[in-house]
Each structure stands twice: as C-alpha cells, then as structure tokens.
Design a protein around this motif. Sequence first.
Motif, PDB file in Angstrom:
ATOM      1  N   SER A   1      -5.838  -7.162   2.438  1.00  0.00           N
ATOM      2  CA  SER A   1      -6.235  -5.627   2.804  1.00  0.00           C
ATOM      3  C   SER A   1      -4.797  -5.298   3.400  1.00  0.00           C
ATOM      4  O   SER A   1      -4.254  -4.277   3.214  1.00  0.00           O
ATOM      5  N   VAL A   2      -4.050  -6.072   4.513  1.00  0.00           N
ATOM      6  CA  VAL A   2      -2.859  -5.761   5.082  1.00  0.00           C
ATOM      7  C   VAL A   2      -1.736  -5.381   3.747  1.00  0.00           C
ATOM      8  O   VAL A   2      -1.171  -4.600   3.811  1.00  0.00           O
ATOM      9  N   LEU A   3      -1.744  -6.347   2.793  1.00  0.00           N
ATOM     10  CA  LEU A   3      -0.730  -6.209   1.958  1.00  0.00           C
ATOM     11  C   LEU A   3      -1.008  -5.116   0.986  1.00  0.00           C
ATOM     12  O   LEU A   3      -0.129  -4.503   0.585  1.00  0.00           O
ATOM     13  N   ALA A   4      -2.385  -4.984   0.756  1.00  0.00           N
ATOM     14  CA  ALA A   4      -2.514  -3.736  -0.032  1.00  0.00           C
ATOM     15  C   ALA A   4      -2.142  -2.336   0.410  1.00  0.00           C
ATOM     16  O   ALA A   4      -2.002  -1.471   0.029  1.00  0.00           O
ATOM     17  N   ALA A   5      -2.507  -2.285   1.881  1.00  0.00           N
ATOM     18  CA  ALA A   5      -2.279  -1.199   2.739  1.00  0.00           C
ATOM     19  C   ALA A   5      -0.759  -0.893   2.505  1.00  0.00           C
ATOM     20  O   ALA A   5      -0.223   0.231   2.275  1.00  0.00           O
ATOM     21  N   VAL A   6       0.014  -1.843   2.723  1.00  0.00           N
ATOM     22  CA  VAL A   6       1.548  -1.649   2.641  1.00  0.00           C
ATOM     23  C   VAL A   6       2.034  -1.170   1.234  1.00  0.00           C
ATOM     24  O   VAL A   6       2.891  -0.129   1.248  1.00  0.00           O
ATOM     25  N   HIS A   7       1.360  -1.740   0.246  1.00  0.00           N
ATOM     26  CA  HIS A   7       1.670  -1.449  -1.234  1.00  0.00           C
ATOM     27  C   HIS A   7       1.425   0.112  -1.420  1.00  0.00           C
ATOM     28  O   HIS A   7       2.095   0.924  -1.811  1.00  0.00           O
ATOM     29  N   HIS A   8       0.187   0.604  -1.066  1.00  0.00           N
ATOM     30  CA  HIS A   8      -0.341   1.852  -1.557  1.00  0.00           C
ATOM     31  C   HIS A   8       0.659   2.816  -0.346  1.00  0.00           C
ATOM     32  O   HIS A   8       0.695   3.892  -0.620  1.00  0.00           O
ATOM     33  N   ALA A   9       0.873   2.321   0.828  1.00  0.00           N
ATOM     34  CA  ALA A   9       1.553   3.205   1.866  1.00  0.00           C
ATOM     35  C   ALA A   9       2.950   3.607   1.061  1.00  0.00           C
ATOM     36  O   ALA A   9       3.535   4.728   1.146  1.00  0.00           O
ATOM     37  N   GLU A  10       3.505   2.504   0.538  1.00  0.00           N
ATOM     38  CA  GLU A  10       4.921   2.636   0.089  1.00  0.00           C
ATOM     39  C   GLU A  10       4.817   3.618  -1.410  1.00  0.00           C
ATOM     40  O   GLU A  10       5.474   4.373  -1.754  1.00  0.00           O
ATOM     41  N   VAL A  11       3.792   3.569  -2.094  1.00  0.00           N
ATOM     42  CA  VAL A  11       3.476   4.248  -3.093  1.00  0.00           C
ATOM     43  C   VAL A  11       3.478   5.855  -2.522  1.00  0.00           C
ATOM     44  O   VAL A  11       4.187   6.890  -3.322  1.00  0.00           O
ATOM     45  N   VAL A  12       2.604   6.178  -1.505  1.00  0.00           N
ATOM     46  CA  VAL A  12       2.628   7.339  -1.255  1.00  0.00           C
ATOM     47  C   VAL A  12       4.031   7.834  -0.635  1.00  0.00           C
ATOM     48  O   VAL A  12       4.295   8.924  -0.915  1.00  0.00           O
ATOM     49  N   ALA A  13       4.618   7.035   0.079  1.00  0.00           N
ATOM     50  CA  ALA A  13       6.040   7.296   0.791  1.00  0.00           C
ATOM     51  C   ALA A  13       6.948   7.589  -0.357  1.00  0.00           C
ATOM     52  O   ALA A  13       7.793   8.711  -0.201  1.00  0.00           O
ATOM     53  N   HIS A  14       6.710   6.930  -1.543  1.00  0.00           N
ATOM     54  CA  HIS A  14       7.719   7.383  -2.608  1.00  0.00           C
ATOM     55  C   HIS A  14       7.566   8.460  -3.353  1.00  0.00           C
ATOM     56  O   HIS A  14       8.561   9.354  -3.647  1.00  0.00           O
ATOM     57  N   ARG A  15       6.378   8.958  -3.295  1.00  0.00           N
ATOM     58  CA  ARG A  15       6.214  10.295  -3.903  1.00  0.00           C
ATOM     59  C   ARG A  15       6.304  11.189  -2.908  1.00  0.00           C
ATOM     60  O   ARG A  15       7.322  12.341  -3.281  1.00  0.00           O
ATOM     61  N   VAL A  16       6.165  11.345  -1.720  1.00  0.00           N
ATOM     62  CA  VAL A  16       6.217  12.400  -0.746  1.00  0.00           C
ATOM     63  C   VAL A  16       7.544  12.510  -0.044  1.00  0.00           C
ATOM     64  O   VAL A  16       8.241  13.318   0.437  1.00  0.00           O
ATOM     65  N   GLY A  17       8.346  11.048  -0.122  1.00  0.00           N
ATOM     66  CA  GLY A  17       9.677  10.909   0.462  1.00  0.00           C
ATOM     67  C   GLY A  17       9.553  10.920   2.056  1.00  0.00           C
ATOM     68  O   GLY A  17       8.576  10.884   2.705  1.00  0.00           O
ATOM     69  N   GLU A  18      10.613  10.369   2.392  1.00  0.00           N
ATOM     70  CA  GLU A  18      10.814  10.357   3.997  1.00  0.00           C
ATOM     71  C   GLU A  18      11.038  11.837   4.507  1.00  0.00           C
ATOM     72  O   GLU A  18      11.866  12.487   3.765  1.00  0.00           O
ATOM     73  N   PRO A  19      10.739  12.113   5.968  1.00  0.00           N
ATOM     74  CA  PRO A  19      10.111  11.007   6.799  1.00  0.00           C
ATOM     75  C   PRO A  19       8.424  11.038   6.659  1.00  0.00           C
ATOM     76  O   PRO A  19       7.815  10.723   7.422  1.00  0.00           O
ATOM     77  N   PHE A  20       8.053  11.892   5.539  1.00  0.00           N
ATOM     78  CA  PHE A  20       6.560  11.912   5.556  1.00  0.00           C
ATOM     79  C   PHE A  20       5.941  10.583   5.284  1.00  0.00           C
ATOM     80  O   PHE A  20       4.575  10.642   5.673  1.00  0.00           O
TER      81      PHE A  20
ATOM     82  N   THR B   1      -0.716   8.853  -6.872  1.00  0.00           N
ATOM     83  CA  THR B   1      -0.214   9.167  -5.230  1.00  0.00           C
ATOM     84  C   THR B   1      -1.608   9.306  -4.692  1.00  0.00           C
ATOM     85  O   THR B   1      -1.980   8.842  -3.593  1.00  0.00           O
ATOM     86  N   ALA B   2      -2.462  10.264  -5.116  1.00  0.00           N
ATOM     87  CA  ALA B   2      -3.917  10.483  -4.818  1.00  0.00           C
ATOM     88  C   ALA B   2      -4.738   9.146  -4.831  1.00  0.00           C
ATOM     89  O   ALA B   2      -5.494   8.888  -3.657  1.00  0.00           O
ATOM     90  N   PHE B   3      -4.607   8.370  -5.799  1.00  0.00           N
ATOM     91  CA  PHE B   3      -5.517   7.135  -5.996  1.00  0.00           C
ATOM     92  C   PHE B   3      -4.996   6.176  -4.856  1.00  0.00           C
ATOM     93  O   PHE B   3      -5.572   5.793  -4.056  1.00  0.00           O
ATOM     94  N   SER B   4      -3.607   6.083  -4.559  1.00  0.00           N
ATOM     95  CA  SER B   4      -3.151   5.117  -3.628  1.00  0.00           C
ATOM     96  C   SER B   4      -3.454   5.672  -2.150  1.00  0.00           C
ATOM     97  O   SER B   4      -3.704   4.761  -1.195  1.00  0.00           O
ATOM     98  N   LEU B   5      -3.684   7.008  -2.152  1.00  0.00           N
ATOM     99  CA  LEU B   5      -3.689   7.820  -0.696  1.00  0.00           C
ATOM    100  C   LEU B   5      -5.234   7.066  -0.456  1.00  0.00           C
ATOM    101  O   LEU B   5      -5.542   6.799   0.721  1.00  0.00           O
ATOM    102  N   ALA B   6      -6.067   7.220  -1.291  1.00  0.00           N
ATOM    103  CA  ALA B   6      -7.616   6.877  -1.189  1.00  0.00           C
ATOM    104  C   ALA B   6      -7.677   5.461  -0.810  1.00  0.00           C
ATOM    105  O   ALA B   6      -8.363   5.117   0.379  1.00  0.00           O
ATOM    106  N   LEU B   7      -7.151   4.591  -1.602  1.00  0.00           N
ATOM    107  CA  LEU B   7      -6.988   3.125  -1.392  1.00  0.00           C
ATOM    108  C   LEU B   7      -6.437   2.808  -0.062  1.00  0.00           C
ATOM    109  O   LEU B   7      -6.674   1.801   0.623  1.00  0.00           O
ATOM    110  N   LEU B   8      -5.350   3.466   0.329  1.00  0.00           N
ATOM    111  CA  LEU B   8      -4.691   3.306   1.649  1.00  0.00           C
ATOM    112  C   LEU B   8      -5.682   3.560   2.771  1.00  0.00           C
ATOM    113  O   LEU B   8      -5.872   2.742   3.751  1.00  0.00           O
TER     114      LEU B   8
END
Length: 351
Positions: free
Chosen positions: A32-51, A204-211
């Motif tokens: 779950s830790v690894l999955a959280a990191v993956h989906h967080a990076e997907v969301v971060a890639h879409r919304v950009g930093e620092p969001f 992105t929405a799918f990854s946000l939900a899984l995050l």
Amino acid sequence: MPVIAVVLLAFTWGRGLPGGIVALVTVVLAGSVLAAVHHAEVVAHRVGEPFGSLVLAVAVTVIEVALIVTLMADGGAKGATLARDTVFAAVMITCNGVVGLSLLVASLRHGIAVFNAEGTGAALATVATLATLSLVLPTFTTSRPGPEFSPTQLTFAALSSLVMYLLFVATQTVRHRDYFLPITRQGEVITADDHATPPSVRATAFSLALLGLALVGVVGLAKGVSPTVESGVAAAGMPQDVVGVVIALLVLLPETIAALRSARRDRVQTSLNLALGSAMASIGLTIPAVALASMWLSGPLVLGLGSVHMVLLALTVVLGSLTVVPGRATPLQGGVHLVVFAAYLELAITP
C-alpha cells in the motif's frame, strides 16, 4: 493493492491478530505504501508542483488526524499525550529524517543539492512558529498545572495554527508559487516535467481515488500492527513512546519514498516541499482537530514538550535555518540532519 488493503482493514480493525495475519498485514502495508507513492506521483504529474506535494501531505495528515482523534476517544493515560507525541514525531521525522535523506541522496548523486531558499525558508519559519506556539508554550503557561493549555489558550493555538497553515498554502499555490518550484543549477525555475506526457483527467481522478484508499489502508493497517509492535517494545524493555515513533515512521513512509525519488531526479525542492509541508500539515491540522475533540472527550490534553525534546526542536530549527540560507547543500548538511534524527531515535529508546 489499495482495494486489498481496505478490505483487509475491514476484516482486521479492532481485532487481536495472530502472527500469521500480522505477517500478511505487514506485506499488504508495504504494498500500500508503494501504491500510494505511485498514485501520488501520477496526481502530482498532472497538477504540477507545488500542488502535487501538497496533495500527498494533506491526504496523509487528514487520515492521521482522524486516527489520532479515534484513539483519543478510547481514553486512558496514553490518550492525554498522544497528539503531542505524534505531532513531534512527525516534525522530527520529516525535518531531520526526510530532509537529511533527500539532501544526502541528491548531493551524492548530483554533486550538490540545489533548491529555492525563499520558499524553503518560508516553510521552515512556519513550521518553527507552529511548533513553538503549540508544543513549547504549554510547558511554560501557568493557567493550568502541568504542560497544558487553558481552554482560551487552546482555542487561540488552534485558530492560529489553522490560519498560518492556510496562509502558507495560499502563498505556496497562488501568490508566490514560483518560490516552491524545483530549480536548475543555474537558478532557473523548472515549470514542467518533460520526462512523460501528463496523464488524462480520467486517469488522474482514478489515481486520486486509489491514493485515498491506499492512505486509509496504510494508516489503518499501521494501527492494526501496533499491538504487536507494542508487545515487542515492552519485551525489549523500551519506553512506551517508542510505539508512537514506529507508527509515525510507518505512516510517513509514502512521503519519505516520494521525497527520495524526487531527490534522485534532482528535484530537491519537491522533496523539501513534501517534508516541510508534512510537518506543517501535521501541526496545522492536528491541533485544531484535537482542540475540537477535547470539547467532548474526557481527560487532559497534554501538548507541552519536555526539556530534552525542546532542545532537539531548537537544534532542528537552527540547523534547518543554516541549511536553507545558501540554497544549496552538500552531503555534510544531509549527514548532520540525519545525526540529529538518530539522536532523537536514540533518546526515544533510552531517555
């Protein structure tokens, strides 16, 4: 993996777990830790930093706050200091452990770690102010016996923590967003990640939900294995506070891994955004939440730190300031932060 974690959490929450189930929970927790990191990076890639770093920091903290309030509702002597111990552990883990590892990894891999001193300095100043108002002042106030706030003082601390956190978020995401973006070694701001095409809105929405599911699983399963950790700590003759440190380390694993990945890509500013943002969110959201919870929960709310922890906090603030000012760091700075973090762990085990 996030779905499996939540299902497993539903079957194990509030139950005593045998050794085999604890092993299964630990494996799913790591996944779950690894999955959280993956989906967080997907969301971060879409919304950009620092969001992107803000999403992960706030998500973890909101779930952590819910866990703290739930445990406080159980009552008992441990509930009185739970919020203080958890918040301080989060501050030391992020401001020394995560920051130190990020600076060390980036400087060893790329020669020197570069970041924006303006944004990082503002974040550190906010963390220092929040920690002092919420965790240091209760030790010296005289309205209540012991390291506790009076109701009026607690209300002020809660409101000021929330206001400062919201003000920082507005500064980070709106008015001075460029202060919190990664920079090149020439000082130019990196406004986009050119390694891959940003994901679609649907992905992105799918990854946000899984995050969200993954983080619920991480925090809940960490709570599930805490009795086993507690038994091991007691068998080793270590203080009860060590349990809180271990649980905090587990809960903050997604942010730690995400920060190290950013450091390896020479995006040190993103790593520092994650670390300091997590510390800030931990104080700025936890203190208002426990202040509200204390209105209907019985028992005292002890927020004041002891003398040893206040010395470590002061050393962390001074060291962080000296690290931030140049806007660049060598392996030495990363190593010094890690030594302070090791001192915190050592004193938690042998106070």
